[in-house]
Design a protein around this motif. Structure first.
Motif, PDB file in Angstrom:
ATOM      1  N   VAL A  37     101.348 -26.977 -12.092  1.00 14.45           N
ATOM      2  CA  VAL A  37     102.402 -26.157 -11.489  1.00 14.45           C
ATOM      3  C   VAL A  37     103.756 -26.695 -11.921  1.00 14.45           C
ATOM      4  CG1 VAL A  37     101.027 -25.529  -9.467  1.00 14.45           C
ATOM      5  CG2 VAL A  37     102.499 -27.534  -9.366  1.00 14.45           C
ATOM      6  N   PRO A  38     104.796 -25.866 -11.899  1.00  8.07           N
ATOM      7  CA  PRO A  38     106.142 -26.367 -12.187  1.00  8.07           C
ATOM      8  C   PRO A  38     106.554 -27.389 -11.124  1.00  8.07           C
ATOM      9  CG  PRO A  38     106.092 -23.968 -12.291  1.00  8.07           C
ATOM     10  CD  PRO A  38     104.786 -24.415 -11.720  1.00  8.07           C
ATOM     11  N   TYR A  39     107.340 -28.389 -11.519  1.00  3.30           N
ATOM     12  CA  TYR A  39     107.675 -29.453 -10.573  1.00  3.30           C
ATOM     13  C   TYR A  39     108.495 -28.946  -9.396  1.00  3.30           C
ATOM     14  CZ  TYR A  39     112.465 -30.058 -12.367  1.00  3.30           C
ATOM     15  OH  TYR A  39     113.772 -29.879 -12.705  1.00  3.30           O
ATOM     16  N   GLN A  40     109.329 -27.931  -9.590  1.00  5.09           N
ATOM     17  CA  GLN A  40     110.108 -27.400  -8.473  1.00  5.09           C
ATOM     18  C   GLN A  40     109.192 -26.694  -7.467  1.00  5.09           C
ATOM     19  OE1 GLN A  40     112.950 -25.162 -10.768  1.00  5.09           O
ATOM     20  NE2 GLN A  40     114.513 -26.747 -10.517  1.00  5.09           N
ATOM     21  N   THR A  41     108.154 -26.058  -7.961  1.00  2.94           N
ATOM     22  CA  THR A  41     107.172 -25.425  -7.085  1.00  2.94           C
ATOM     23  C   THR A  41     106.441 -26.483  -6.272  1.00  2.94           C
ATOM     24  OG1 THR A  41     106.885 -23.594  -8.629  1.00  2.94           O
ATOM     25  CG2 THR A  41     105.113 -23.946  -7.036  1.00  2.94           C
ATOM     26  N   LEU A  42     106.099 -27.599  -6.913  1.00  2.00           N
ATOM     27  CA  LEU A  42     105.436 -28.692  -6.208  1.00  2.00           C
ATOM     28  C   LEU A  42     106.333 -29.243  -5.099  1.00  2.00           C
ATOM     29  CD1 LEU A  42     103.062 -30.663  -5.890  1.00  2.00           C
ATOM     30  CD2 LEU A  42     104.187 -32.115  -7.576  1.00  2.00           C
ATOM     31  N   ILE A  43     107.608 -29.460  -5.404  1.00  2.00           N
ATOM     32  CA  ILE A  43     108.547 -29.962  -4.395  1.00  2.00           C
ATOM     33  C   ILE A  43     108.626 -28.985  -3.224  1.00  2.00           C
ATOM     34  CG2 ILE A  43     110.978 -30.467  -3.927  1.00  2.00           C
ATOM     35  CD1 ILE A  43     111.148 -31.501  -6.861  1.00  2.00           C
ATOM     36  N   ALA A  44     108.758 -27.683  -3.509  1.00  2.00           N
ATOM     37  CA  ALA A  44     108.836 -26.673  -2.445  1.00  2.00           C
ATOM     38  C   ALA A  44     107.559 -26.664  -1.614  1.00  2.00           C
ATOM     39  CB  ALA A  44     109.092 -25.292  -3.045  1.00  2.00           C
ATOM     40  N   SER A  45     106.405 -26.834  -2.264  1.00  2.00           N
ATOM     41  CA  SER A  45     105.133 -26.850  -1.554  1.00  2.00           C
ATOM     42  C   SER A  45     105.025 -28.046  -0.624  1.00  2.00           C
ATOM     43  CB  SER A  45     103.982 -26.867  -2.567  1.00  2.00           C
ATOM     44  OG  SER A  45     102.749 -27.025  -1.913  1.00  2.00           O
ATOM     45  N   VAL A  46     105.439 -29.211  -1.099  1.00  2.00           N
ATOM     46  CA  VAL A  46     105.397 -30.418  -0.267  1.00  2.00           C
ATOM     47  C   VAL A  46     106.316 -30.252   0.944  1.00  2.00           C
ATOM     48  CG1 VAL A  46     105.990 -32.869  -0.201  1.00  2.00           C
ATOM     49  CG2 VAL A  46     104.692 -31.959  -2.128  1.00  2.00           C
ATOM     50  N   LEU A  47     107.510 -29.739   0.720  1.00  2.00           N
ATOM     51  CA  LEU A  47     108.436 -29.530   1.825  1.00  2.00           C
ATOM     52  C   LEU A  47     107.889 -28.519   2.830  1.00  2.00           C
ATOM     53  CD1 LEU A  47     111.844 -29.543  -0.069  1.00  2.00           C
ATOM     54  CD2 LEU A  47     110.943 -31.319   1.453  1.00  2.00           C
ATOM     55  N   HIS A  48     107.282 -27.453   2.328  1.00  2.00           N
ATOM     56  CA  HIS A  48     106.693 -26.441   3.214  1.00  2.00           C
ATOM     57  C   HIS A  48     105.579 -27.053   4.060  1.00  2.00           C
ATOM     58  CE1 HIS A  48     105.322 -22.588   4.700  1.00  2.00           C
ATOM     59  NE2 HIS A  48     104.099 -22.916   4.309  1.00  2.00           N
ATOM     60  N   LYS A  49     104.715 -27.830   3.423  1.00  2.00           N
ATOM     61  CA  LYS A  49     103.634 -28.477   4.174  1.00  2.00           C
ATOM     62  C   LYS A  49     104.188 -29.434   5.219  1.00  2.00           C
ATOM     63  CE  LYS A  49     100.189 -28.051   0.562  1.00  2.00           C
ATOM     64  NZ  LYS A  49      99.407 -28.761  -0.472  1.00  2.00           N
ATOM     65  N   VAL A  69     107.170 -29.271   6.856  1.00  2.00           N
ATOM     66  CA  VAL A  69     107.791 -28.589   7.996  1.00  2.00           C
ATOM     67  C   VAL A  69     106.781 -27.799   8.830  1.00  2.00           C
ATOM     68  CG1 VAL A  69     110.073 -28.487   6.921  1.00  2.00           C
ATOM     69  CG2 VAL A  69     108.528 -26.538   6.707  1.00  2.00           C
ATOM     70  N   THR A  70     105.633 -27.458   8.255  1.00  4.43           N
ATOM     71  CA  THR A  70     104.600 -26.749   9.016  1.00  4.43           C
ATOM     72  C   THR A  70     103.572 -27.699   9.609  1.00  4.43           C
ATOM     73  OG1 THR A  70     103.295 -26.346   7.008  1.00  4.43           O
ATOM     74  CG2 THR A  70     104.843 -24.605   7.702  1.00  4.43           C
ATOM     75  N   GLY A  71     103.778 -29.011   9.423  1.00  2.00           N
ATOM     76  CA  GLY A  71     102.882 -29.998  10.022  1.00  2.00           C
ATOM     77  C   GLY A  71     101.568 -30.193   9.300  1.00  2.00           C
ATOM     78  N   ARG A  72     101.468 -29.709   8.066  1.00  2.00           N
ATOM     79  CA  ARG A  72     100.217 -29.849   7.318  1.00  2.00           C
ATOM     80  C   ARG A  72     100.235 -30.996   6.321  1.00  2.00           C
ATOM     81  NH1 ARG A  72      98.726 -24.779   4.516  1.00  2.00           N
ATOM     82  NH2 ARG A  72     100.949 -24.638   4.138  1.00  2.00           N
ATOM     83  N   LEU A  73     101.328 -31.751   6.292  1.00  3.96           N
ATOM     84  CA  LEU A  73     101.421 -32.901   5.396  1.00  3.96           C
ATOM     85  C   LEU A  73     101.141 -34.141   6.234  1.00  3.96           C
ATOM     86  CD1 LEU A  73     102.193 -33.659   2.450  1.00  3.96           C
ATOM     87  CD2 LEU A  73     104.464 -34.138   3.320  1.00  3.96           C
ATOM     88  N   THR A  74     100.139 -34.895   5.850  1.00  4.42           N
ATOM     89  CA  THR A  74      99.771 -36.085   6.622  1.00  4.42           C
ATOM     90  C   THR A  74     100.183 -37.339   5.882  1.00  4.42           C
ATOM     91  OG1 THR A  74      97.566 -36.147   5.633  1.00  4.42           O
ATOM     92  CG2 THR A  74      97.806 -34.933   7.705  1.00  4.42           C
ATOM     93  N   GLU A  75     100.521 -38.362   6.643  1.00  6.53           N
ATOM     94  CA  GLU A  75     100.898 -39.633   6.048  1.00  6.53           C
ATOM     95  C   GLU A  75      99.650 -40.419   5.671  1.00  6.53           C
ATOM     96  OE1 GLU A  75     103.946 -42.004   7.838  1.00  6.53           O
ATOM     97  OE2 GLU A  75     104.725 -40.265   8.900  1.00  6.53           O
ATOM     98  N   GLN A  76      99.774 -41.175   4.585  1.00  6.41           N
ATOM     99  CA  GLN A  76      98.695 -42.045   4.151  1.00  6.41           C
ATOM    100  C   GLN A  76      99.121 -43.482   4.394  1.00  6.41           C
ATOM    101  OE1 GLN A  76      98.013 -41.179   0.034  1.00  6.41           O
ATOM    102  NE2 GLN A  76      96.817 -39.373   0.481  1.00  6.41           N
ATOM    103  N   PRO A  77      98.152 -44.376   4.589  1.00  4.11           N
ATOM    104  CA  PRO A  77      98.512 -45.788   4.731  1.00  4.11           C
ATOM    105  C   PRO A  77      99.294 -46.267   3.512  1.00  4.11           C
ATOM    106  CG  PRO A  77      96.196 -45.433   5.223  1.00  4.11           C
ATOM    107  CD  PRO A  77      96.730 -44.144   4.680  1.00  4.11           C
ATOM    108  N   GLU A  78     100.210 -47.194   3.711  1.00  9.41           N
ATOM    109  CA  GLU A  78     101.092 -47.680   2.646  1.00  9.41           C
ATOM    110  C   GLU A  78     100.310 -48.186   1.435  1.00  9.41           C
ATOM    111  OE1 GLU A  78     104.616 -48.310   0.651  1.00  9.41           O
ATOM    112  OE2 GLU A  78     104.272 -47.236   2.517  1.00  9.41           O
ATOM    113  N   ILE A  79      99.186 -48.829   1.631  1.00 11.03           N
ATOM    114  CA  ILE A  79      98.409 -49.373   0.505  1.00 11.03           C
ATOM    115  C   ILE A  79      97.950 -48.253  -0.425  1.00 11.03           C
ATOM    116  CG2 ILE A  79      96.193 -49.390   1.732  1.00 11.03           C
ATOM    117  CD1 ILE A  79      97.357 -52.111  -0.695  1.00 11.03           C
ATOM    118  N   VAL A  80      97.566 -47.103   0.140  1.00 14.09           N
ATOM    119  CA  VAL A  80      97.125 -45.967  -0.674  1.00 14.09           C
ATOM    120  C   VAL A  80      98.299 -45.420  -1.471  1.00 14.09           C
ATOM    121  CG1 VAL A  80      96.165 -43.637  -0.589  1.00 14.09           C
ATOM    122  CG2 VAL A  80      95.272 -45.404   0.921  1.00 14.09           C
TER     123      VAL A  80
END
Length: 102
Positions: A67-79, A81-92
């Motif tokens: 995907v284009p990098y701007q699309t990826l950035i928009a997707s990450v931001l969308h996830k 703000v909608t609560g679908r992006l989860t944090e991973q442990p720092e080691i990962v």
């Protein structure tokens, strides 16, 4: 991309043979289509400053995802703000960063 398991292959083959039927009602389909259209509308422009390393990592990841990098950035931001992006442990996170840097 991970390999499909037996169940996923079964679903894929059923789909390809036309054996799957939608269970959504017309009202649900109308609602889903409207939500998809609203999500796809990009009516605001944002300028941000990123470190060159972060931008490079994003561009590499976007290439891997196809995907284009701007699309990826928009997707990450969308996830996010909608609560679908989860944090991973720092080691990962550190291991992933090392994987993509050259």
């Amino acid at each position: 991309m991970p390999k499909a398991d037996a169940y996923e292959n079964e679903v894929l083959h059923a789909y390809e043979k036309g054996k799957l039927k939608s269970v959504a009602t017309k009202a649900e389909l109308t609602k889903f289509k409207a939500a998809a259209r609203a999500t796809g509308i990009k009516d605001k422009r944002v300028n941000i400053r990123l470190s060159s390393g972060d931008l490079n990592d994003i561009q590499v990841r976007a290439l891997e995802e196809g995907v284009p990098y701007q699309t990826l950035i928009a997707s990450v931001l969308h996830k996010y703000v909608t609560g679908r992006l989860t944090e991973q442990p720092e080691i990962v996170v550190k291991q992933a960063r090392g994987k993509y840097r050259s």
